[in-house]
Enzyme design. Structure first.
Site, mmCIF file in Angstrom:
data_model
loop_
_atom_site.group_PDB
_atom_site.id
_atom_site.type_symbol
_atom_site.label_atom_id
_atom_site.label_comp_id
_atom_site.label_asym_id
_atom_site.label_seq_id
_atom_site.Cartn_x
_atom_site.Cartn_y
_atom_site.Cartn_z
ATOM 1 C CD GLU A 26 -50.118 59.098 72.047
ATOM 2 O OE1 GLU A 26 -49.015 59.152 71.283
ATOM 3 O OE2 GLU A 26 -49.869 58.404 73.216
ATOM 4 C CB SER A 142 -42.321 62.640 79.603
ATOM 5 O OG SER A 142 -43.233 62.686 78.413
ATOM 6 C CE LYS A 161 -44.738 55.409 77.390
ATOM 7 N NZ LYS A 161 -45.856 56.044 76.877
HETATM 8 N N1 PSU Z 1 -48.690 55.154 75.384
HETATM 9 C C1 PSU Z 1 -48.394 54.100 74.796
HETATM 10 N N2 PSU Z 1 -47.432 53.881 74.065
HETATM 11 C C2 PSU Z 1 -46.575 55.094 73.436
HETATM 12 C C3 PSU Z 1 -46.875 56.328 74.085
HETATM 13 C C4 PSU Z 1 -48.143 56.460 74.959
HETATM 14 O O1 PSU Z 1 -49.070 53.059 74.769
HETATM 15 O O2 PSU Z 1 -45.863 55.017 72.680
HETATM 16 C C5 PSU Z 1 -46.275 57.761 73.795
HETATM 17 C C6 PSU Z 1 -46.912 58.619 74.214
HETATM 18 O O3 PSU Z 1 -46.789 59.545 72.773
HETATM 19 C C7 PSU Z 1 -46.070 59.761 74.949
HETATM 20 C C8 PSU Z 1 -44.782 59.138 74.793
HETATM 21 O O4 PSU Z 1 -46.361 60.987 74.851
HETATM 22 O O5 PSU Z 1 -44.779 57.800 74.351
HETATM 23 C C9 PSU Z 1 -43.789 59.472 75.869
HETATM 24 O O6 PSU Z 1 -42.578 59.930 75.338
HETATM 25 P P1 PSU Z 1 -41.372 60.452 76.110
HETATM 26 O O7 PSU Z 1 -41.056 59.503 77.180
HETATM 27 O O8 PSU Z 1 -40.248 60.409 75.192
HETATM 28 O O9 PSU Z 1 -42.051 61.936 76.611
HETATM 29 MN MN MN Z 2 -37.485 62.063 77.584
#
Ligand code: PSU
Ligand code: MN
Length: 304
Positions: A26, A142, A161
Site C-alpha cells: 500500500e 476503520s 495498530k
Molecule cells: N500500517 C502502518 N502504518 C500506516 C498504515 C498501516 O504501519 O499508516 C495505514 C494503512 O493504510 C491503514 C491506515 O489502512 O493506516 C488506517 O487508517 P484509518 O485508521 O484512518 O482507517
Molecule cells: Mn477512522
C-alpha cells in the site's frame, strides 16, 4: 471518451497476476504513515524483501487519476517526498480521486479493492486500522475492517495498530467472519510489540499451512480475506506498557487538538514517533519488512 469509459479503459489495461507470486503493497503507509525520507527507504526495502523470497512486489496507488498497479521507484519517491500533496484514499475516496485526477495513497481497504482487480491474493502492510478507543461513542471504525469481508485479498500485518481498542476490533472482525491466523504465535501481536494478552483461535507454523487455509476458504467461495498476524521480530519489539504510556499521551493530545476522521491515525503515529524519539518508527520499519517477507513466502506457496 467520458470518464466512465476512460476508467473502464484503465481497468482493461490492469495486468493480471493470476498464479504469480505477487504481493500487493500500500501507499498510505508511505505518504501518511512515516516521515520522509524513511518512508521511501522503507517502501523500497519492503519491495526488496519480497523479491528476496521469489515474490513480485506490486506497490499500489493513484497517480493523477490513474490507477497504478506496480509503482516505479521514482513514483514511490514522489509519493514519499510530496506526501502532503497526496490524498489519503480509502474505499469511499476512490471515485473522488479518479474523477478529479488527483494523486492518492491507498489505505489497506482501497489497496485491497485495487489488488483484487489485478488478481493479487496477498498483501503486506504494517498494522491494520480498526475500532478506535472510545469507538462506541465516536463510531470511528476503520473502513479496513469491513473490507476484509468484501474483498478476497489476504492481508499480512503485525496486528491491529496498538493505538486502537483491541477487544472491540477483535469482536468486530469476529462478527464479520474474518479469520485471524497467528504466524507461529497463539497470542495477538500488537504492532509495536510482539505479544499481548489476547488469545488467538487460529495458529499456523509455516507459510504452507497458511496457503492451505486460503485455498480452503477460496474453495468454499467465502469471497473474503484472512488476516495473518505476524509478530514483530523479538529484537525490535517494544514494551507494551511503555508503549501504552506514549499512546495515551498521544491520544490525549489528539483530543485537545480536536483531530478527527482520517487524520487521527497519521497524527497518532507521528506523535508516537516523536515521543519515543524514533524508536517506534524503527519498529514500524522492521515489522513491515518482516510482513513483506512472510507475505512473499505465502504468495510463492499459493502458486504451487
Ligand atoms: N500500517 C502502518 N502504518 C500506516 C498504515 C498501516 O504501519 O499508516 C495505514 C494503512 O493504510 C491503514 C491506515 O489502512 O493506516 C488506517 O487508517 P484509518 O485508521 O484512518 O482507517
Ligand atoms: Mn477512522
Amino acid at each position: 471518451m467520458d470518464l466512465f469509459q476512460q476508467i473502464q479503459e484503465q481497468l482493461k489495461n490492469i495486468p493480471s497476476f493470476e498464479n504469480k507470486p505477487a504481493v500487493a503493497l500500500e501507499t498510505t503507509i508511505i505518504s501518511h504513515g512515516m516521515p520522509y525520507p524513511q518512508n521511501v527507504e522503507t517502501a523500497l526495502a519492503v519491495e526488496h524483501e519480497v523479491r528476496l523470497q521469489g515474490g513480485i512486489p506490486v506497490t499500489i496507488g493513484i497517480l493523477n487519476g490513474k490507477i497504478k498497479i506496480g509503482m516505479t521507484p521514482d513514483e514511490i519517491e514522489s509519493f514519499g517526498k510530496n506526501q502532503h500533496q497526496i490524498m489519503k484514499v480509502s474505499r469511499r475516496d476512490l471515485g473522488y480521486c479518479l474523477a478529479n485526477k488527483l494523486s492518492g495513497a491507498t489505505t489497506v481497504a482501497a489497496t485491497m479493492i485495487l489488488a483484487k482487480l489485478a488478481n493479487i491474493k496477498i498483501f503486506a502492510t504494517g498494522g491494520i486500522g480498526g475500532v478506535h478507543r472510545n469507538g462506541n461513542k465516536t463510531f470511528d471504525i476503520s473502513a479496513d475492517l469491513d473490507e476484509f469481508s468484501k474483498s478476497n485479498v489476504n492481508v499480512v500485518c503485525a496486528g491491529p495498530k496498538a493505538i486502537l481498542d483491541i477487544p472491540l476490533t477483535l469482536e468486530y472482525l469476529e462478527t464479520k467472519g474474518v479469520p485471524i491466523i497467528g504466524y507461529q504465535v497463539d497470542r495477538l501481536p500488537l504492532f509495536y510489540s510482539r505479544t499481548s494478552k489476547f488469545k488467538l483461535q487460529q495458529t499456523c507454523q509455516n507459510p504452507e499451512q497458511i496457503a492451505n487455509i486460503i485455498k480452503a476458504n477460496d474453495a468454499l467461495k467465502l469471497n473474503q480475506a484472512s488476516l495473518i498476524v505476524n509478530p514483530i521480530p523479538e529484537k525490535y519489539s517494544l514494551d507494551v506498557d511503555l508503549m501504552e504510556h506514549y499512546i495515551s499521551k498521544a491520544i490525549k493530545q489528539a483530543e485537545e487538538e480536536n483531530i478527527l476522521g482520517k487524520d487521527i491515525t497519521p497524527f497518532l503515529l507521528a506523535k508516537i514517533v516523536e515521543l519515543t524519539k524514533g524508536e517506534s518508527l524503527n519498529a514500524n520499519i522492521e515489522l513491515i519488512k518482516n510482513n513483506a517477507k512472510l507475505a512473499a513466502q505465502i504468495a510463492v506457496e499459493l502458486t504451487k
